[in-house]
Design a protein around this motif. Structure first.
Motif, PDB file in Angstrom:
ATOM      1  N   ASP A   1      21.024  -9.706 -10.366  1.00 46.08           N
ATOM      2  CA  ASP A   1      20.839 -10.442 -11.599  1.00 46.08           C
ATOM      3  C   ASP A   1      19.651  -9.885 -12.367  1.00 46.08           C
ATOM      4  OD1 ASP A   1      18.335 -12.483 -11.014  1.00 46.08           O
ATOM      5  OD2 ASP A   1      19.460 -11.951  -9.206  1.00 46.08           O
ATOM      6  N   GLY A   2      19.625 -10.159 -13.666  1.00 45.23           N
ATOM      7  CA  GLY A   2      18.586  -9.618 -14.525  1.00 45.23           C
ATOM      8  C   GLY A   2      17.191 -10.067 -14.139  1.00 45.23           C
ATOM      9  N   ALA A   3      17.057 -11.303 -13.614  1.00 42.14           N
ATOM     10  CA  ALA A   3      15.730 -11.812 -13.248  1.00 42.14           C
ATOM     11  C   ALA A   3      15.113 -10.982 -12.124  1.00 42.14           C
ATOM     12  CB  ALA A   3      15.829 -13.278 -12.834  1.00 42.14           C
ATOM     13  N   SER A   4      15.937 -10.593 -11.144  1.00 42.06           N
ATOM     14  CA  SER A   4      15.425  -9.805 -10.012  1.00 42.06           C
ATOM     15  C   SER A   4      14.960  -8.433 -10.482  1.00 42.06           C
ATOM     16  CB  SER A   4      16.505  -9.655  -8.939  1.00 42.06           C
ATOM     17  OG  SER A   4      16.877 -10.913  -8.426  1.00 42.06           O
ATOM     18  N   ILE A   5      15.746  -7.805 -11.364  1.00 40.00           N
ATOM     19  CA  ILE A   5      15.363  -6.489 -11.861  1.00 40.00           C
ATOM     20  C   ILE A   5      14.122  -6.593 -12.739  1.00 40.00           C
ATOM     21  CG2 ILE A   5      16.165  -4.479 -13.152  1.00 40.00           C
ATOM     22  CD1 ILE A   5      18.983  -5.182 -12.423  1.00 40.00           C
ATOM     23  N   SER A   6      14.010  -7.663 -13.511  1.00 39.01           N
ATOM     24  CA  SER A   6      12.832  -7.850 -14.354  1.00 39.01           C
ATOM     25  C   SER A   6      11.568  -7.952 -13.497  1.00 39.01           C
ATOM     26  CB  SER A   6      12.989  -9.111 -15.212  1.00 39.01           C
ATOM     27  OG  SER A   6      14.058  -8.979 -16.112  1.00 39.01           O
ATOM     28  N   LYS A   7      11.649  -8.728 -12.402  1.00 36.73           N
ATOM     29  CA  LYS A   7      10.491  -8.855 -11.503  1.00 36.73           C
ATOM     30  C   LYS A   7      10.125  -7.506 -10.903  1.00 36.73           C
ATOM     31  CE  LYS A   7      11.439 -13.682 -10.289  1.00 36.73           C
ATOM     32  NZ  LYS A   7      11.810 -14.616  -9.204  1.00 36.73           N
ATOM     33  N   PHE A   8      11.166  -6.782 -10.463  1.00 37.50           N
ATOM     34  CA  PHE A   8      10.900  -5.479  -9.857  1.00 37.50           C
ATOM     35  C   PHE A   8      10.277  -4.523 -10.864  1.00 37.50           C
ATOM     36  CE2 PHE A   8      12.348  -1.109  -9.200  1.00 37.50           C
ATOM     37  CZ  PHE A   8      11.735  -0.835  -7.993  1.00 37.50           C
ATOM     38  N   SER A   9      10.677  -4.616 -12.139  1.00 42.06           N
ATOM     39  CA  SER A   9      10.151  -3.701 -13.142  1.00 42.06           C
ATOM     40  C   SER A   9       8.645  -3.887 -13.326  1.00 42.06           C
ATOM     41  CB  SER A   9      10.881  -3.892 -14.467  1.00 42.06           C
ATOM     42  OG  SER A   9      10.640  -5.177 -15.010  1.00 42.06           O
ATOM     43  N   PHE A  10       8.166  -5.145 -13.197  1.00 42.20           N
ATOM     44  CA  PHE A  10       6.719  -5.387 -13.261  1.00 42.20           C
ATOM     45  C   PHE A  10       6.014  -4.667 -12.116  1.00 42.20           C
ATOM     46  CE2 PHE A  10       7.964  -8.774 -16.086  1.00 42.20           C
ATOM     47  CZ  PHE A  10       6.871  -8.963 -16.908  1.00 42.20           C
ATOM     48  N   VAL A  11       6.563  -4.817 -10.918  1.00 44.06           N
ATOM     49  CA  VAL A  11       5.956  -4.180  -9.746  1.00 44.06           C
ATOM     50  C   VAL A  11       5.949  -2.665  -9.909  1.00 44.06           C
ATOM     51  CG1 VAL A  11       6.141  -3.848  -7.247  1.00 44.06           C
ATOM     52  CG2 VAL A  11       6.674  -6.082  -8.258  1.00 44.06           C
ATOM     53  N   TRP A  12       7.086  -2.135 -10.335  1.00 41.94           N
ATOM     54  CA  TRP A  12       7.210  -0.689 -10.469  1.00 41.94           C
ATOM     55  C   TRP A  12       6.238  -0.160 -11.513  1.00 41.94           C
ATOM     56  CZ3 TRP A  12      12.283   2.208 -12.191  1.00 41.94           C
ATOM     57  CH2 TRP A  12      12.174   3.555 -11.803  1.00 41.94           C
ATOM     58  N   TRP A  13       6.119  -0.855 -12.652  1.00 38.17           N
ATOM     59  CA  TRP A  13       5.221  -0.394 -13.701  1.00 38.17           C
ATOM     60  C   TRP A  13       3.774  -0.393 -13.225  1.00 38.17           C
ATOM     61  CZ3 TRP A  13       1.025  -2.255 -16.392  1.00 38.17           C
ATOM     62  CH2 TRP A  13       0.643  -1.518 -17.523  1.00 38.17           C
ATOM     63  N   PHE A  14       3.376  -1.443 -12.478  1.00 42.00           N
ATOM     64  CA  PHE A  14       1.998  -1.505 -12.002  1.00 42.00           C
ATOM     65  C   PHE A  14       1.714  -0.447 -10.946  1.00 42.00           C
ATOM     66  CE2 PHE A  14       1.179  -5.493 -14.167  1.00 42.00           C
ATOM     67  CZ  PHE A  14      -0.186  -5.402 -14.402  1.00 42.00           C
ATOM     68  N   ILE A  15       2.700  -0.089 -10.155  1.00 38.71           N
ATOM     69  CA  ILE A  15       2.511   1.008  -9.211  1.00 38.71           C
ATOM     70  C   ILE A  15       2.240   2.302  -9.973  1.00 38.71           C
ATOM     71  CG2 ILE A  15       3.689   2.460  -7.506  1.00 38.71           C
ATOM     72  CD1 ILE A  15       5.099  -0.046  -6.511  1.00 38.71           C
ATOM     73  N   TRP A  16       3.002   2.521 -11.032  1.00 39.55           N
ATOM     74  CA  TRP A  16       2.784   3.712 -11.861  1.00 39.55           C
ATOM     75  C   TRP A  16       1.439   3.642 -12.566  1.00 39.55           C
ATOM     76  CZ3 TRP A  16       4.559   8.423 -12.610  1.00 39.55           C
ATOM     77  CH2 TRP A  16       4.301   9.072 -13.817  1.00 39.55           C
ATOM     78  N   PHE A  17       1.075   2.453 -13.060  1.00 35.92           N
ATOM     79  CA  PHE A  17      -0.185   2.263 -13.770  1.00 35.92           C
ATOM     80  C   PHE A  17      -1.376   2.547 -12.857  1.00 35.92           C
ATOM     81  CE2 PHE A  17      -3.673  -0.699 -14.807  1.00 35.92           C
ATOM     82  CZ  PHE A  17      -3.993  -0.269 -16.084  1.00 35.92           C
ATOM     83  N   THR A  18      -1.385   1.959 -11.667  1.00 38.99           N
ATOM     84  CA  THR A  18      -2.511   2.160 -10.752  1.00 38.99           C
ATOM     85  C   THR A  18      -2.533   3.582 -10.200  1.00 38.99           C
ATOM     86  OG1 THR A  18      -1.147   1.234  -8.960  1.00 38.99           O
ATOM     87  CG2 THR A  18      -2.652  -0.260 -10.088  1.00 38.99           C
ATOM     88  N   ARG A  19      -1.356   4.177 -10.014  1.00 37.71           N
ATOM     89  CA  ARG A  19      -1.301   5.570  -9.545  1.00 37.71           C
ATOM     90  C   ARG A  19      -2.006   6.479 -10.541  1.00 37.71           C
ATOM     91  NH1 ARG A  19       1.160  10.153 -12.292  1.00 37.71           N
ATOM     92  NH2 ARG A  19       1.801  11.694 -10.720  1.00 37.71           N
ATOM     93  N   ASN A  20      -1.767   6.271 -11.856  1.00 39.80           N
ATOM     94  CA  ASN A  20      -2.418   7.077 -12.879  1.00 39.80           C
ATOM     95  C   ASN A  20      -3.921   6.827 -12.912  1.00 39.80           C
ATOM     96  OD1 ASN A  20       0.029   8.172 -13.630  1.00 39.80           O
ATOM     97  ND2 ASN A  20       0.363   6.729 -15.319  1.00 39.80           N
TER      98      ASN A  20
END
Length: 359
Positions: free
Chosen positions: A119-138
């Motif tokens: 469902d869209g809600a699960s992917i939306s939550k995951f997208s936050f996690v994924w973006w922050f992993i990329w953000f902190t990695r940079n």
């Protein structure tokens, strides 16, 4: 081919598997004689490109990869910067070291697969996690900052909570470092090209449209009207999944022109919302190789008219043809409709005649 110059699907299915027969059946067969030509299929105009030739030679570009549509990403309830991040990830656009070295990160088909089962809600939550992993990695690589798992987890949960709260109030974006901003108003197009207008006196108008449904199945529709806005002929046809949207639009043009010829129309105005097709007919753009045989066929048919004009319009002014294209998914063969029409279609026609703006 059968005696009508169309693909003999019954014979084709006897010779090749069904999925190959479907692809063959989706190929356009011109009614006018045309010479064969060699094209470089990796470019839009069919001309060889050093860029794509080099990528192909290095094994970086694979033309056999199935195209995946990621337009659904923009519908998620996440901040715009996360939507943009997901879009870049799905199109191999994240500037990682591996990406810059190989011009490729990964083939992100698993995202499309996940979208189909989650469902869209699960992917939306995951997208936050994924973006922050990329953000902190940079931050770690370029700013030499340090992050603990607990700190990153707190940042994610805090940002996600702020976003949900702001989204409930109708705000568009939250968080550091940019300040909150209210939702932007929807851009509304203005001008004569967003409202259907009748053709000049003694002319008829052909409106055409092609579209794809959520499953990727293509269909075309067209409407022919006189200078008073009265419908003379409408047509629709389903084309299956093995065809691009620009091919669908060009095919709709071809069938619409043939329909106009069948009505013995001498003066015709053609309107469509696909700029590539319209400008190809006006010789303003180089013709994309995948529709060159269709455009050439239409060019031959257009000589049957005393005068034939091609104009571009916005989708808002093309609702009648869009309505017919949506109905076409139920019809594998080209069908013509004559009056009387259903109430919904008649309402669209009446609004067009009155010059009502789009809903």
């Amino acid at each position: 081919m059968d005696r009508f110059g169309c693909w003999d699907r019954a014979l084709i299915t006897q010779l090749v598997p069904l999925h190959i027969a479907d692809k063959i059946g989706s190929l356009f067969l011109p009614s006018s004689p045309q010479d064969d030509s060699l094209v470089w299929g990796l470019t839009a105009d069919g001309e060889y490109s050093v860029k794509f030739g080099s990528l192909l030679a290095q094994g970086i570009y694979n033309p056999n990869f199935e195209k995946v549509e990621f337009a659904w990403l923009w519908k998620f309830n996440v901040p715009p910067k996360i939507k943009l991040f997901l879009w870049k990830a799905c199109h191999d656009g994240l500037p990682s070291k591996d990406r810059l070295k190989k011009c490729k990160v990964f083939v992100p088909y698993w995202i499309e697969e996940w979208h189909s089962i989650s469902d869209g809600a699960s992917i939306s939550k995951f997208s936050f996690v994924w973006w922050f992993i990329w953000f902190t990695r940079n931050k770690v690589i370029f700013n030499e900052e340090g992050f603990t798992p607990c700190k990153v987890s707190f940042m994610i949960s805090s940002f996600f909570a702020q976003w949900l709260k702001a989204a409930a109030k109708g705000e568009e974006d939250v968080g550091n470092p940019s300040p909150r901003c209210s939702a932007k108003p929807k851009v509304v197009r203005v001008g004569k090209n967003i409202v259907w207008t009748p053709p000049p006196e003694n002319f008829c108008k052909l409106d055409l449209n092609g579209l794809k449904d959520p499953n990727g199945n293509a269909a075309l529709g067209f409407v022919i009207r006189d200078c008073m806005g009265e419908v003379l002929l409408v047509g629709a046809k389903s084309l299956g999944p093995h065809i691009s949207i620009v091919q669908v639009e060009a095919w709709a043009l071809c069938e619409g022109v043939k329909g106009a010829i069948s009505l013995d129309i001498s003066h015709l105005v053609v309107e469509g919302d696909n700029l590539a097709v319209i400008n190809s007919m006006k010789n303003l753009w180089r013709i994309p190789w995948e529709i060159s045989n269709i455009i050439n066929d239409v060019g031959v048919d257009a000589r049957s008219f005393v005068k034939c004009q091609f104009r571009h319009c916005f989708r808002e002014a093309n609702q009648a043809a869009d309505f017919m294209a949506k109905k076409a998914h139920r019809h594998q063969s080209l069908l013509y409709w004559f009056p009387p029409y259903c109430m919904d279609f008649s309402l669209i026609i009446r609004k067009d005649v009155l010059g009502w703006p789009p809903d």
